[in-house]
Design a protein around this motif. Structure first.
Motif, mmCIF file in Angstrom:
data_model
loop_
_atom_site.group_PDB
_atom_site.id
_atom_site.type_symbol
_atom_site.label_atom_id
_atom_site.label_comp_id
_atom_site.label_asym_id
_atom_site.label_seq_id
_atom_site.Cartn_x
_atom_site.Cartn_y
_atom_site.Cartn_z
ATOM 1 N N GLN A 108 0.832 -1.199 0.000
ATOM 2 C CA GLN A 108 0.000 0.000 0.000
ATOM 3 C C GLN A 108 0.871 1.255 0.000
ATOM 4 O O GLN A 108 0.632 2.196 -0.767
ATOM 5 N N ALA A 109 1.859 1.274 0.878
ATOM 6 C CA ALA A 109 2.744 2.437 0.956
ATOM 7 C C ALA A 109 3.504 2.629 -0.344
ATOM 8 O O ALA A 109 3.605 3.750 -0.876
ATOM 9 N N TRP A 110 4.033 1.547 -0.882
ATOM 10 C CA TRP A 110 4.840 1.629 -2.100
ATOM 11 C C TRP A 110 4.017 2.154 -3.260
ATOM 12 O O TRP A 110 4.473 2.999 -4.038
ATOM 13 N N GLN A 111 2.780 1.664 -3.396
ATOM 14 C CA GLN A 111 1.943 2.095 -4.509
ATOM 15 C C GLN A 111 1.608 3.577 -4.411
ATOM 16 O O GLN A 111 1.573 4.283 -5.431
ATOM 17 N N GLU A 129 7.456 -4.317 13.880
ATOM 18 C CA GLU A 129 7.348 -5.265 12.767
ATOM 19 C C GLU A 129 6.332 -4.816 11.729
ATOM 20 O O GLU A 129 6.024 -5.564 10.797
ATOM 21 N N ARG A 130 5.792 -3.599 11.866
ATOM 22 C CA ARG A 130 4.734 -3.143 10.975
ATOM 23 C C ARG A 130 5.134 -1.813 10.323
ATOM 24 O O ARG A 130 6.187 -1.253 10.627
ATOM 25 N N ILE A 131 4.271 -1.321 9.449
ATOM 26 C CA ILE A 131 4.482 -0.026 8.807
ATOM 27 C C ILE A 131 3.323 0.884 9.192
ATOM 28 O O ILE A 131 2.156 0.573 8.922
ATOM 29 N N SER A 132 3.649 1.963 9.859
ATOM 30 C CA SER A 132 2.615 2.906 10.266
ATOM 31 C C SER A 132 2.238 3.806 9.098
ATOM 32 O O SER A 132 3.083 4.191 8.294
ATOM 33 N N ALA A 133 0.950 4.123 9.004
ATOM 34 C CA ALA A 133 0.480 5.084 8.006
ATOM 35 C C ALA A 133 0.811 6.482 8.504
ATOM 36 O O ALA A 133 0.438 6.863 9.615
ATOM 37 N N GLY A 175 20.088 6.442 4.732
ATOM 38 C CA GLY A 175 18.657 6.276 4.936
ATOM 39 C C GLY A 175 18.188 4.880 4.610
ATOM 40 O O GLY A 175 18.983 3.989 4.312
ATOM 41 N N ASP A 176 16.860 4.700 4.667
ATOM 42 C CA ASP A 176 16.277 3.387 4.400
ATOM 43 C C ASP A 176 15.134 3.431 3.403
ATOM 44 O O ASP A 176 14.550 2.395 3.103
ATOM 45 N N SER A 177 14.806 4.624 2.877
ATOM 46 C CA SER A 177 13.647 4.755 1.999
ATOM 47 C C SER A 177 14.038 5.405 0.670
ATOM 48 O O SER A 177 14.564 6.525 0.651
ATOM 49 N N PRO A 178 13.771 4.733 -0.448
ATOM 50 C CA PRO A 178 14.102 5.343 -1.747
ATOM 51 C C PRO A 178 13.393 6.667 -1.986
ATOM 52 O O PRO A 178 13.992 7.617 -2.492
ATOM 53 N N HIS A 179 12.113 6.767 -1.612
ATOM 54 C CA HIS A 179 11.323 7.941 -1.959
ATOM 55 C C HIS A 179 11.513 9.116 -1.013
ATOM 56 O O HIS A 179 10.982 10.206 -1.272
ATOM 57 N N THR A 180 12.231 8.927 0.069
ATOM 58 C CA THR A 180 12.553 10.060 0.945
ATOM 59 C C THR A 180 14.056 10.294 0.964
ATOM 60 O O THR A 180 14.539 11.324 0.504
ATOM 61 N N ASP A 181 14.818 9.310 1.430
ATOM 62 C CA ASP A 181 16.249 9.507 1.637
ATOM 63 C C ASP A 181 17.051 9.571 0.335
ATOM 64 O O ASP A 181 17.904 10.448 0.172
ATOM 65 N N ILE A 182 16.796 8.654 -0.585
ATOM 66 C CA ILE A 182 17.527 8.680 -1.852
ATOM 67 C C ILE A 182 17.080 9.871 -2.689
ATOM 68 O O ILE A 182 17.899 10.665 -3.169
ATOM 69 N N PHE A 199 12.670 0.412 5.941
ATOM 70 C CA PHE A 199 11.471 0.373 5.117
ATOM 71 C C PHE A 199 11.510 -0.770 4.110
ATOM 72 O O PHE A 199 10.487 -1.393 3.816
ATOM 73 N N LEU A 200 12.690 -1.072 3.569
ATOM 74 C CA LEU A 200 12.809 -2.129 2.563
ATOM 75 C C LEU A 200 13.140 -3.494 3.162
ATOM 76 O O LEU A 200 13.507 -4.415 2.426
ATOM 77 N N SER A 201 12.994 -3.642 4.458
ATOM 78 C CA SER A 201 13.285 -4.928 5.099
ATOM 79 C C SER A 201 12.462 -6.045 4.448
ATOM 80 O O SER A 201 11.243 -5.943 4.322
ATOM 81 N N GLY A 202 13.151 -7.099 4.014
ATOM 82 C CA GLY A 202 12.477 -8.234 3.397
ATOM 83 C C GLY A 202 12.177 -8.063 1.926
ATOM 84 O O GLY A 202 11.636 -8.980 1.288
ATOM 85 N N GLN A 203 12.515 -6.906 1.356
ATOM 86 C CA GLN A 203 12.248 -6.641 -0.049
ATOM 87 C C GLN A 203 13.492 -6.920 -0.909
ATOM 88 O O GLN A 203 14.608 -6.937 -0.405
ATOM 89 N N ASP A 204 13.271 -7.122 -2.188
ATOM 90 C CA ASP A 204 14.361 -7.190 -3.161
ATOM 91 C C ASP A 204 14.726 -5.746 -3.486
ATOM 92 O O ASP A 204 14.062 -5.091 -4.291
ATOM 93 N N SER A 205 15.756 -5.222 -2.845
ATOM 94 C CA SER A 205 16.054 -3.794 -2.960
ATOM 95 C C SER A 205 16.377 -3.398 -4.402
ATOM 96 O O SER A 205 15.932 -2.350 -4.873
ATOM 97 N N ALA A 206 17.128 -4.227 -5.115
ATOM 98 C CA ALA A 206 17.488 -3.880 -6.494
ATOM 99 C C ALA A 206 16.238 -3.745 -7.357
ATOM 100 O O ALA A 206 16.131 -2.827 -8.187
ATOM 101 N N ALA A 207 15.281 -4.652 -7.179
ATOM 102 C CA ALA A 207 14.042 -4.592 -7.951
ATOM 103 C C ALA A 207 13.244 -3.343 -7.592
ATOM 104 O O ALA A 207 12.647 -2.703 -8.474
ATOM 105 N N ARG A 208 13.241 -2.989 -6.305
ATOM 106 C CA ARG A 208 12.489 -1.807 -5.885
ATOM 107 C C ARG A 208 13.142 -0.529 -6.406
ATOM 108 O O ARG A 208 12.457 0.420 -6.781
ATOM 109 N N PHE A 209 14.470 -0.485 -6.432
ATOM 110 C CA PHE A 209 15.151 0.683 -7.001
ATOM 111 C C PHE A 209 14.738 0.872 -8.460
ATOM 112 O O PHE A 209 14.420 1.978 -8.904
#
Length: 298
Positions: free
Chosen positions: A8-11, A199-203, A250-257, A274-284
């Motif tokens: 949801q956050a990513w979209q 372990e969650r993502i806050s809105a 940082g840990d977030s592409p859309h804020t820190d990068i 933020f990207l914990s458990g994600q394929d970071s290269a694919a998300r970039f």
């Protein structure tokens, strides 16, 4: 506090591209073991807080060690954070309570920009969404605290959105219902869409602001990362250091990068926030946002 999924956050981030700064040119990320491997090439290290130093609980042990080593080296540092619930000095105190050697003046947040942004709104009836509205009303006594009761929104023609830590579903429902009834301009101190919290993502406020803007319910002024004004505070605080000699961690592409590289800094992205458990290269690749360095931890 309300929670959302990573997807949801990513979209929302992807859909909000037109409201975000222009993406910097792609670079090939270099995988490293941590900050120590690259820090010698920089004269200032700029840290994110949530996702880098902690995720709402105790400090990350690796981050405590890395920051202590940086402090011992004498190299300057600062923290640029979208944690705007409290004034910067209170953010510093909370980091010290977690064991970090951080000084009040080393905290830079979007909340610091509020006075100059609010000035043109003098004379408006402005509502404030904040878990501690009394802190802001000490400085701006005309601000109207907004709750899930529609009556508190009566006569309010503009909004300052600080945080939604206290929100339940009824607050979210009132927020959208009131904006649909009467669209209003909005200042958002925390542009984060989602934040790793345990372990969650806050809105976060950015989530609701972008959804409202997508419906045409508001014109938003964002104050924190990834928007340039908060980084200009860093450049002004360290005028002797060129931006390309600064490293944003940082840990977030859309804020820190997006924000750090947009300000001319290099970026090290950590994969445990933020990207914990994600394929970071694919998300970039999906976001079109690339750090200079990627590491599993600090």
């Amino acid at each position: 506090m309300l929670y959302i999924s990573f997807e949801q956050a990513w979209q929302v981030y992807l859909d909000a591209a037109a409201r975000l700064p222009t993406a910097p040119a792609p670079v090939p990320p270099r995988r490293v073991t941590g900050l120590a491997e690259v820090v010698a090439g920089y004269d200032l290290v700029v840290f994110d807080a949530y996702g880098v130093l902690h995720i709402g609980g105790p400090a990350f042990p690796e981050s405590l060690t890395a920051l202590a080593a940086l402090r011992a080296s004498g190299k300057p540092l600062c923290v640029v954070t979208n944690d705007v619930t409290h004034e910067p000095h209170s953010v510093a105190e909370r980091l010290r309570q977690r064991g970090y050697d951080i000084r009040d003046e080393e905290i830079i947040s979007g909340r610091s920009l509020l006075p100059e942004i609010l000035a043109p709104w003098a004379g408006r009836r402005t509502g404030v969404i904040a878990s501690h509205p009394e802190d802001l009303r000490d400085r701006y006594p005309d601000l109207v605290p907004l709750t899930d009761d529609p009556a508190t929104w009566s006569g309010v023609d503009s909004l300052v959105f600080v945080d939604c830590n206290f929100w339940e579903e009824t607050h979210q429902a009132t927020f959208f219902a009131e904006l649909r009834r009467q669209p209003r301009p909005m200042i958002v101190c925390n542009p984060d869409v989602g934040c790793p919290y345990g372990e969650r993502i806050s809105a976060e406020p950015g989530y609701f602001a972008h959804l409202a803007a997508a419906e045409g319910l508001t014109e938003v002024t964002f104050l924190g990362k990834p928007f340039l004004p908060v980084y200009q505070r860093v450049l002004a605080a360290f005028p002797q250091i060129a931006p390309d000699r600064m490293l944003m961690v940082g840990d977030s592409p859309h804020t820190d990068i997006l924000g750090g590289r947009g300000a001319g800094m290099d970026c090290l992205l950590l994969e445990w926030g933020f990207l914990s458990g994600q394929d970071s290269a694919a998300r970039f690749a999906e976001a079109g946002l690339f750090p200079n360095f990627v590491a599993p931890s600090l």
